[in-house]
Design a protein around this motif. Sequence first.
Motif, PDB file in Angstrom:
ATOM      1  N   CYS A  16       0.857  -1.183   0.000  1.00  0.00           N
ATOM      2  CA  CYS A  16       0.000   0.000   0.000  1.00  0.00           C
ATOM      3  C   CYS A  16       0.894   1.234   0.000  1.00  0.00           C
ATOM      4  CB  CYS A  16      -0.919   0.012   1.220  1.00  0.00           C
ATOM      5  SG  CYS A  16      -2.161   1.341   1.144  1.00  0.00           S
ATOM      6  N   CYS A  75      -2.647   4.844   6.651  1.00  0.00           N
ATOM      7  CA  CYS A  75      -3.761   5.462   7.375  1.00  0.00           C
ATOM      8  C   CYS A  75      -3.663   5.166   8.870  1.00  0.00           C
ATOM      9  CB  CYS A  75      -5.093   4.964   6.830  1.00  0.00           C
ATOM     10  SG  CYS A  75      -5.391   5.436   5.116  1.00  0.00           S
ATOM     11  N   CYS A 129      -5.652   2.043   9.913  1.00  0.00           N
ATOM     12  CA  CYS A 129      -5.535   0.861   9.064  1.00  0.00           C
ATOM     13  C   CYS A 129      -5.657  -0.419   9.887  1.00  0.00           C
ATOM     14  CB  CYS A 129      -4.200   0.868   8.325  1.00  0.00           C
ATOM     15  SG  CYS A 129      -3.993  -0.552   7.234  1.00  0.00           S
ATOM     16  N   GLU A 189      -3.346  -2.002  -1.564  1.00  0.00           N
ATOM     17  CA  GLU A 189      -3.926  -1.179  -2.632  1.00  0.00           C
ATOM     18  C   GLU A 189      -3.793  -1.913  -3.961  1.00  0.00           C
ATOM     19  OE1 GLU A 189      -5.473   0.865  -5.244  1.00  0.00           O
ATOM     20  OE2 GLU A 189      -5.712   1.633  -3.205  1.00  0.00           O
ATOM     21  N   ASP A 192      -7.741   3.290  -2.644  1.00  0.00           N
ATOM     22  CA  ASP A 192      -7.585   4.263  -1.552  1.00  0.00           C
ATOM     23  C   ASP A 192      -7.720   5.727  -1.947  1.00  0.00           C
ATOM     24  OD1 ASP A 192      -5.120   5.011  -2.691  1.00  0.00           O
ATOM     25  OD2 ASP A 192      -3.942   3.773  -1.312  1.00  0.00           O
ATOM     26  N   LYS A 200      -9.871   9.530   1.732  1.00  0.00           N
ATOM     27  CA  LYS A 200      -9.324   9.600   3.083  1.00  0.00           C
ATOM     28  C   LYS A 200      -9.605  10.960   3.720  1.00  0.00           C
ATOM     29  CE  LYS A 200      -7.643   5.517   2.427  1.00  0.00           C
ATOM     30  NZ  LYS A 200      -8.330   4.338   2.970  1.00  0.00           N
TER      31      LYS A 200
END
Length: 218
Positions: free
Chosen positions: A29, A33, A36, A71, A99, A120
């Motif tokens: 990824c 985050c 996550c 991702e 994402d 996000k």
Amino acid sequence: MKLNELFFSIQGESSSMGLPTVFVRFTGCNLRCSYCDTTYAYFEGTRTTPEEIFRRIEEYGVRRVCLTGGEPLIQPREELQQLLDLLGGNNYEVSIETDGSIDIERVKLRPKQRFILDIKVPSSDMHTYMDFDNLKRVVPERDEIKFVVGNEEDYLWSKEIIRRYEISPERGYRLLFSPVYGVLEPRTLAEWILQDEWDVRLQVQLHKWLWEPGKRGV
């Protein structure tokens, strides 16, 4: 391609929530985050081919697949496209969870395939990495746009993004709002949505209610 895990479970999110689904989780990824819940997918995985992944998907009797991660869009473009073409040519319904930071037009979708675009929010610490041009690339009657919110600031920020980029439900866009599990009470988010009389879908991560949070393979 690098595969983290492939498993059969109940879809916990999106408009397919509650439906049996084959999950293909890719490794890697480009974001980190704050909330996550799949950090194990950052690096763990095995090199494989689109054909092998498709063969394993065919072992299950359900023609519904979710490509997630990590991702998915950081996988080699040609191989990811090959997998989408294999699934499309065999009448699979496919959702691609992405994402929001990568151009979704790097692959071409077949019929019955859609993006779940996860924008996000500030509490994710990744909102400055968003490619907001994706909001011009989504197809309203096909794709879904998700906001995972952890507090009221996130909620208000999301409303502003929806206003600024003109992606309201009134214009046909399919919007999903989800509370960060264990941080924001679903009831609180529901009350904000009702107060605004907003035609968006409230969702919770159903798999975390069915099984304990952090359980892999569900």
